[in-house]
Scaffold this motif. Structure first.
Motif, PDB file in Angstrom:
ATOM      1  N   ALA A 280      36.321  39.549  40.342  1.00  0.00           N
ATOM      2  CA  ALA A 280      37.477  40.189  40.976  1.00  0.00           C
ATOM      3  C   ALA A 280      38.711  39.299  40.894  1.00  0.00           C
ATOM      4  CB  ALA A 280      37.151  40.511  42.431  1.00  0.00           C
ATOM      5  N   VAL A 281      38.545  38.022  41.199  1.00  0.00           N
ATOM      6  CA  VAL A 281      39.671  37.094  41.112  1.00  0.00           C
ATOM      7  C   VAL A 281      40.179  37.017  39.676  1.00  0.00           C
ATOM      8  CG1 VAL A 281      40.326  34.665  41.328  1.00  0.00           C
ATOM      9  CG2 VAL A 281      38.956  35.756  43.116  1.00  0.00           C
ATOM     10  N   HIS A 282      39.251  36.999  38.733  1.00  0.00           N
ATOM     11  CA  HIS A 282      39.610  36.929  37.309  1.00  0.00           C
ATOM     12  C   HIS A 282      40.411  38.157  36.896  1.00  0.00           C
ATOM     13  CE1 HIS A 282      39.245  36.085  33.049  1.00  0.00           C
ATOM     14  NE2 HIS A 282      38.652  37.249  32.850  1.00  0.00           N
ATOM     15  N   LEU A 283      39.941  39.340  37.248  1.00  0.00           N
ATOM     16  CA  LEU A 283      40.587  40.575  36.808  1.00  0.00           C
ATOM     17  C   LEU A 283      41.917  40.819  37.517  1.00  0.00           C
ATOM     18  CD1 LEU A 283      37.555  43.026  36.555  1.00  0.00           C
ATOM     19  CD2 LEU A 283      38.892  42.085  34.686  1.00  0.00           C
TER      20      LEU A 283
ATOM     21  N   ILE B 129      52.326  32.223  40.683  1.00  0.00           N
ATOM     22  CA  ILE B 129      52.178  33.181  41.772  1.00  0.00           C
ATOM     23  C   ILE B 129      50.711  33.373  42.124  1.00  0.00           C
ATOM     24  CG2 ILE B 129      52.701  35.547  42.520  1.00  0.00           C
ATOM     25  CD1 ILE B 129      54.903  35.577  40.365  1.00  0.00           C
ATOM     26  N   ALA B 130      49.858  33.432  41.101  1.00  0.00           N
ATOM     27  CA  ALA B 130      48.450  33.772  41.321  1.00  0.00           C
ATOM     28  C   ALA B 130      47.644  32.622  41.908  1.00  0.00           C
ATOM     29  CB  ALA B 130      47.823  34.212  39.999  1.00  0.00           C
TER      30      ALA B 130
ATOM     31  N   SER C  20      44.935  33.228  44.798  1.00  0.00           N
ATOM     32  CA  SER C  20      43.538  33.260  44.356  1.00  0.00           C
ATOM     33  C   SER C  20      42.716  32.176  45.041  1.00  0.00           C
ATOM     34  CB  SER C  20      43.468  33.099  42.832  1.00  0.00           C
ATOM     35  OG  SER C  20      44.021  31.860  42.424  1.00  0.00           O
ATOM     36  N   ARG C  21      43.339  31.029  45.316  1.00  0.00           N
ATOM     37  CA  ARG C  21      42.616  29.964  46.018  1.00  0.00           C
ATOM     38  C   ARG C  21      42.223  30.407  47.418  1.00  0.00           C
ATOM     39  NH1 ARG C  21      46.174  26.297  45.410  1.00  0.00           N
ATOM     40  NH2 ARG C  21      47.192  26.535  47.437  1.00  0.00           N
ATOM     41  N   GLU C  22      43.150  31.084  48.114  1.00  0.00           N
ATOM     42  CA  GLU C  22      42.838  31.598  49.448  1.00  0.00           C
ATOM     43  C   GLU C  22      41.789  32.703  49.382  1.00  0.00           C
ATOM     44  OE1 GLU C  22      43.901  30.244  52.185  1.00  0.00           O
ATOM     45  OE2 GLU C  22      45.081  28.781  51.043  1.00  0.00           O
ATOM     46  N   VAL C  23      41.865  33.532  48.346  1.00  0.00           N
ATOM     47  CA  VAL C  23      40.889  34.617  48.195  1.00  0.00           C
ATOM     48  C   VAL C  23      39.490  34.055  48.032  1.00  0.00           C
ATOM     49  CG1 VAL C  23      40.111  36.441  46.622  1.00  0.00           C
ATOM     50  CG2 VAL C  23      42.506  36.322  47.307  1.00  0.00           C
TER      51      VAL C  23
ATOM     52  N   GLN D 218      38.342  31.227  49.087  1.00  0.00           N
ATOM     53  CA  GLN D 218      37.888  30.685  50.371  1.00  0.00           C
ATOM     54  C   GLN D 218      37.426  31.792  51.314  1.00  0.00           C
ATOM     55  OE1 GLN D 218      40.944  28.225  52.038  1.00  0.00           O
ATOM     56  NE2 GLN D 218      40.816  26.673  50.426  1.00  0.00           N
ATOM     57  N   VAL D 219      38.140  32.920  51.307  1.00  0.00           N
ATOM     58  CA  VAL D 219      37.750  34.042  52.165  1.00  0.00           C
ATOM     59  C   VAL D 219      36.421  34.631  51.712  1.00  0.00           C
ATOM     60  CG1 VAL D 219      38.359  36.401  52.823  1.00  0.00           C
ATOM     61  CG2 VAL D 219      40.098  34.614  52.874  1.00  0.00           C
ATOM     62  N   LEU D 220      36.237  34.777  50.410  1.00  0.00           N
ATOM     63  CA  LEU D 220      35.038  35.451  49.901  1.00  0.00           C
ATOM     64  C   LEU D 220      33.786  34.591  49.977  1.00  0.00           C
ATOM     65  CD1 LEU D 220      36.429  37.334  46.768  1.00  0.00           C
ATOM     66  CD2 LEU D 220      36.176  38.140  49.120  1.00  0.00           C
ATOM     67  N   THR D 221      33.941  33.288  50.146  1.00  0.00           N
ATOM     68  CA  THR D 221      32.758  32.422  50.247  1.00  0.00           C
ATOM     69  C   THR D 221      32.213  32.329  51.663  1.00  0.00           C
ATOM     70  OG1 THR D 221      34.256  30.530  50.447  1.00  0.00           O
ATOM     71  CG2 THR D 221      33.372  31.010  48.251  1.00  0.00           C
ATOM     72  N   ILE D 222      32.874  32.995  52.630  1.00  0.00           N
ATOM     73  CA  ILE D 222      32.376  32.994  54.008  1.00  0.00           C
ATOM     74  C   ILE D 222      31.210  33.976  54.109  1.00  0.00           C
ATOM     75  CG2 ILE D 222      32.944  33.499  56.408  1.00  0.00           C
ATOM     76  CD1 ILE D 222      35.832  32.775  55.779  1.00  0.00           C
ATOM     77  N   PRO D 223      30.041  33.551  54.591  1.00  0.00           N
ATOM     78  CA  PRO D 223      28.905  34.480  54.708  1.00  0.00           C
ATOM     79  C   PRO D 223      29.211  35.611  55.680  1.00  0.00           C
ATOM     80  CG  PRO D 223      28.202  32.182  54.950  1.00  0.00           C
ATOM     81  CD  PRO D 223      29.695  32.180  55.010  1.00  0.00           C
ATOM     82  N   ARG D 224      28.762  36.826  55.331  1.00  0.00           N
ATOM     83  CA  ARG D 224      28.961  37.993  56.190  1.00  0.00           C
ATOM     84  C   ARG D 224      27.657  38.754  56.331  1.00  0.00           C
ATOM     85  NH1 ARG D 224      33.603  37.339  53.420  1.00  0.00           N
ATOM     86  NH2 ARG D 224      35.455  37.119  54.726  1.00  0.00           N
ATOM     87  N   GLY D 225      27.687  39.738  57.241  1.00  0.00           N
ATOM     88  CA  GLY D 225      26.504  40.544  57.479  1.00  0.00           C
ATOM     89  C   GLY D 225      26.282  41.563  56.388  1.00  0.00           C
TER      90      GLY D 225
END
Length: 304
Positions: free
Chosen positions: A62-65, A74-75, A79-82, A84-91
């Motif tokens: 997703a980050v790549h595309l 700009i990216a 993308s760095r923040e994205v 970090q958000v996506l590596t947080i474990p979720r239910g």
């Protein structure tokens, strides 16, 4: 003035005039803010759904595309923040937060639909729940496409390895698929533009009706992206103005520019279709007038 230039002038004037009359600048800011707000919920929902489907490389794909077609200046912060958000474990997939993320992600699609309705000068006749369900459907379809691409990114390199050993004839083809890079991003971007113009707004349009605006959008997006990146590198100093919010403000201004170009592309399509209809009506009236003159001449000859 040659006829082709006169037609181009009329179409351009009509498109830009209606862009201003349809509150195009306000709609572009609405699209930019909605897309920025929808980006993180979309990726959160996509990551949860992709992990449920077994596509573990969804976040990287997703980050790549999404960000490979953006200027790097700009990216990179976004993308760095994205990541970090996506590596947080979720239910699981059906948790309240993930379902809420899917709903908020659909707000970005709704913003595109409203702006396209104005640009194509059509009134929305579908019930609100139908348009919202359609927007959720677009979100889920986008997640599924990215999930399939992420699976391919894992499967194709393995296929290349085995093909070199067992089926050498296929190795060249698979290597081309494996190095899809920017071409794959552009292909998905063009497909997304066609889907947006054909199926998001109310009414019906043919493929050839939306091609001019899509080509115009892609051309101006390319020029605008490189121009904005050059501006950031040479003149702008957002860090001194917005401090920690600099990366968000840069992304917002960039999306605002992209949103305005996207809406203007639809306005050009609407202006061209309006001009075609006008020409058909005028030619029909001229044909009837000539037929009437011919009948009158026939009656006069018969009377003589």
């Amino acid at each position: 003035m040659p006829a082709i230039l006169r037609i181009a002038w009329k179409v351009t004037f009509d498109a830009l005039w209606h862009f201003s009359e349809d509150d195009g600048w306000a709609m572009a800011s609405h699209v930019a803010l909605s897309l920025l707000l929808a980006m993180f919920p979309f990726l959160i929902f996509g990551t949860a759904m992709a992990s449920f489907l077994g596509a573990d490389q969804f976040a990287d794909t997703a980050v790549h595309l999404i960000f490979d077609s953006w200027p790097e200046s700009i990216a990179e912060p976004i993308s760095r923040e994205v990541v970090q958000v996506l590596t947080i474990p979720r239910g699981g997939l059906l948790t309240v937060s993930v379902l809420a993320a899917a709903y908020f992600a659909s707000n970005g699609v709704e913003a595109l639909r409203v702006s396209l309705n104005r640009a194509y000068r059509v009134a929305e006749t579908r019930a609100w729940y139908r348009t919202r369900l359609a927007s959720l459907g677009f979100v889920i379809a986008g997640v599924l496409i990215l999930a399939m691409v992420s699976v391919l990114l894992v499967a194709v390199p393995l296929a290349v390895t085995y093909a070199e050993k067992w089926v050498p004839q296929l190795s060249t083809v698979l290597e081309v698929v494996d190095s899809w890079g920017l071409a794959g991003v552009i292909l998905l971007l063009v497909a997304g533009l066609f889907v947006s113009h054909l199926w998001l707004p109310a009414g019906r349009r043919k493929v050839m009706d939306v091609v001019p605006g899509i080509l115009l959008t892609l051309a101006f997006w390319t020029v605008g992206a490189y121009g904005f990146a050059s501006y950031l590198a040479s003149f702008a100093n957002y860090v001194s103005t917005y401090a920690g919010l600099a990366s968000i403000m840069v992304a917002l201004v960039f999306l605002y520019m992209l949103g305005a170009i996207f809406i203007i592309g639809a306005e050009f399509n609407a202006a061209i279709m309006k001009f075609k209809v006008k020409r058909l009506v005028l030619s029909s009236l001229r044909g009837r007038r000539r037929a009437g003159d011919h009948d009158e001449e026939a009656r006069l000859k018969a009377a003589q």
